[in-house]
Enzyme design. Structure first.
Site, PDB file in Angstrom:
ATOM      1  N   ASN A  99      -2.404   7.169   3.773  1.00 58.05           N
ATOM      2  CA  ASN A  99      -2.466   5.920   4.534  1.00 58.05           C
ATOM      3  C   ASN A  99      -2.022   6.123   5.976  1.00 58.05           C
ATOM      4  O   ASN A  99      -2.659   5.646   6.920  1.00 58.05           O
ATOM      5  CB  ASN A  99      -1.578   4.863   3.872  1.00 58.05           C
ATOM      6  CG  ASN A  99      -2.377   3.855   3.067  1.00 58.05           C
ATOM      7  OD1 ASN A  99      -3.569   3.665   3.292  1.00 58.05           O
ATOM      8  ND2 ASN A  99      -1.727   3.208   2.126  1.00 58.05           N
ATOM      9  N   HIS A 115      -5.241   2.463   6.667  1.00 61.64           N
ATOM     10  CA  HIS A 115      -5.340   1.689   5.426  1.00 61.64           C
ATOM     11  C   HIS A 115      -6.766   1.590   4.878  1.00 61.64           C
ATOM     12  O   HIS A 115      -6.939   1.573   3.650  1.00 61.64           O
ATOM     13  CB  HIS A 115      -4.742   0.299   5.627  1.00 61.64           C
ATOM     14  CG  HIS A 115      -3.244   0.322   5.756  1.00 61.64           C
ATOM     15  ND1 HIS A 115      -2.404   0.523   4.685  1.00 61.64           N
ATOM     16  CD2 HIS A 115      -2.441   0.193   6.843  1.00 61.64           C
ATOM     17  CE1 HIS A 115      -1.148   0.516   5.094  1.00 61.64           C
ATOM     18  NE2 HIS A 115      -1.141   0.317   6.399  1.00 61.64           N
ATOM     19  N   GLU A 121      -0.524   2.115  -5.691  1.00 59.07           N
ATOM     20  CA  GLU A 121      -1.421   3.245  -5.949  1.00 59.07           C
ATOM     21  C   GLU A 121      -1.312   3.735  -7.390  1.00 59.07           C
ATOM     22  O   GLU A 121      -1.686   4.859  -7.706  1.00 59.07           O
ATOM     23  CB  GLU A 121      -1.111   4.400  -4.989  1.00 59.07           C
ATOM     24  CG  GLU A 121       0.220   5.080  -5.196  1.00 59.07           C
ATOM     25  CD  GLU A 121       1.365   4.453  -4.422  1.00 59.07           C
ATOM     26  OE1 GLU A 121       2.338   5.169  -4.125  1.00 59.07           O
ATOM     27  OE2 GLU A 121       1.289   3.252  -4.108  1.00 59.07           O
ATOM     28  N   ASP A 129      -0.600   7.968 -11.000  1.00 58.19           N
ATOM     29  CA  ASP A 129      -0.175   7.675  -9.632  1.00 58.19           C
ATOM     30  C   ASP A 129      -0.878   8.637  -8.674  1.00 58.19           C
ATOM     31  O   ASP A 129      -0.935   9.847  -8.929  1.00 58.19           O
ATOM     32  CB  ASP A 129       1.345   7.831  -9.516  1.00 58.19           C
ATOM     33  CG  ASP A 129       1.872   7.314  -8.190  1.00 58.19           C
ATOM     34  OD1 ASP A 129       2.111   6.104  -8.083  1.00 58.19           O
ATOM     35  OD2 ASP A 129       2.043   8.130  -7.261  1.00 58.19           O
TER      36      ASP A 129
END
Length: 227
Positions: free
Chosen positions: A98, A103, A133, A90
């Site tokens: 973000n 983005h 993610e 992760d």
């Protein structure tokens, strides 16, 4: 053999009596065109099938392909009495990246992380975008020690890799959770759950680290409610 402007291959024929006459050449030309069309169709179907298995952003396998590959890996290792490891990865603080850079920067981080992961896989390993993610790595025939080495190698490589987006240097780290079959899970679902618990432990311990399911206390048993 050609399809449109693409060369697919070559067809070589030899006659026992020397060169083919005009009629035979025409027949062979028709057969060659049919063979080229058939090859082109097969290649197109394979390409469509491969695209359906890929994540459009990172190029890694998607979740559906991951599920299929994990199922096949279980079958192979079970028949061979082998071992199978699963690593969940992760990206740390991805939402903050973000929100801070936008983005498009988040997409760049996902592609960057996918490339780094791929560069450190061994022959036979498979990586997939697990969702959002999060990524997954299937490691056939891998011991716990081998899983730790690969997870740490990936973690270190992501931390050291340079990513510059729109003039800004982005700092990217990852947390990883690993589980090994059959010690940590008896089937696909329980192995994923074990790796997910290890991933959660790595994040709780401060992120940018790897954790093993075998090093965690066993999960609390769940009981069905009584009426």
């Amino acid at each position: 053999l050609k399809a449109s402007t693409r060369t697919l291959g070559a067809l070589m024929l030899m006659g026992r009596r020397g060169a083919f006459d005009a009629a035979a050449s025409r027949v062979l030309g028709v057969l060659a065109n049919q063979a080229a069309a058939a090859l082109s169709t097969i290649q197109m179907k394979d390409r469509i099938k491969d695209l359906a298995m890929r994540d459009g952003l990172t190029g890694l396998y998607n979740r559906r392909a991951f599920d299929d590959e994990l199922r096949r890996a279980f079958g192979r290792e079970d028949r061979q009495h082998g071992r199978l490891a699963l690593v969940l990865l992760d990206i740390d603080h991805f939402k903050k990246l973000n929100d801070t850079f936008g983005h498009p920067a988040g997409d760049a981080v996902l592609r960057h992380t996918a490339r780094v992961v791929e560069q450190h896989l061994r022959r036979g390993d498979q990586a997939a975008r697990f969702g959002g993610e999060e990524f997954a790595i299937i490691l056939p025939g891998t011991s716990e020690a081998g899983t730790v080495r690969l997870a740490e190698r990936v973690r270190d490589a992501v931390e050291k890799a340079q990513l510059v987006f729109d003039g800004a240097r982005l700092s990217v780290t990852v947390s990883l959770g690993a589980a090994v079959w059959p010690a940590d899970g008896k089937d696909e679902e329980s192995l994923i759950a074990a790796a997910d618990r290890a991933l959660y432990a790595a994040k709780q311990a401060g992120r940018n680290r790897a954790a093993l399911a075998s090093g965690l206390p066993p999960p609390a048993p769940s009981f069905a409610p009584t009426i």
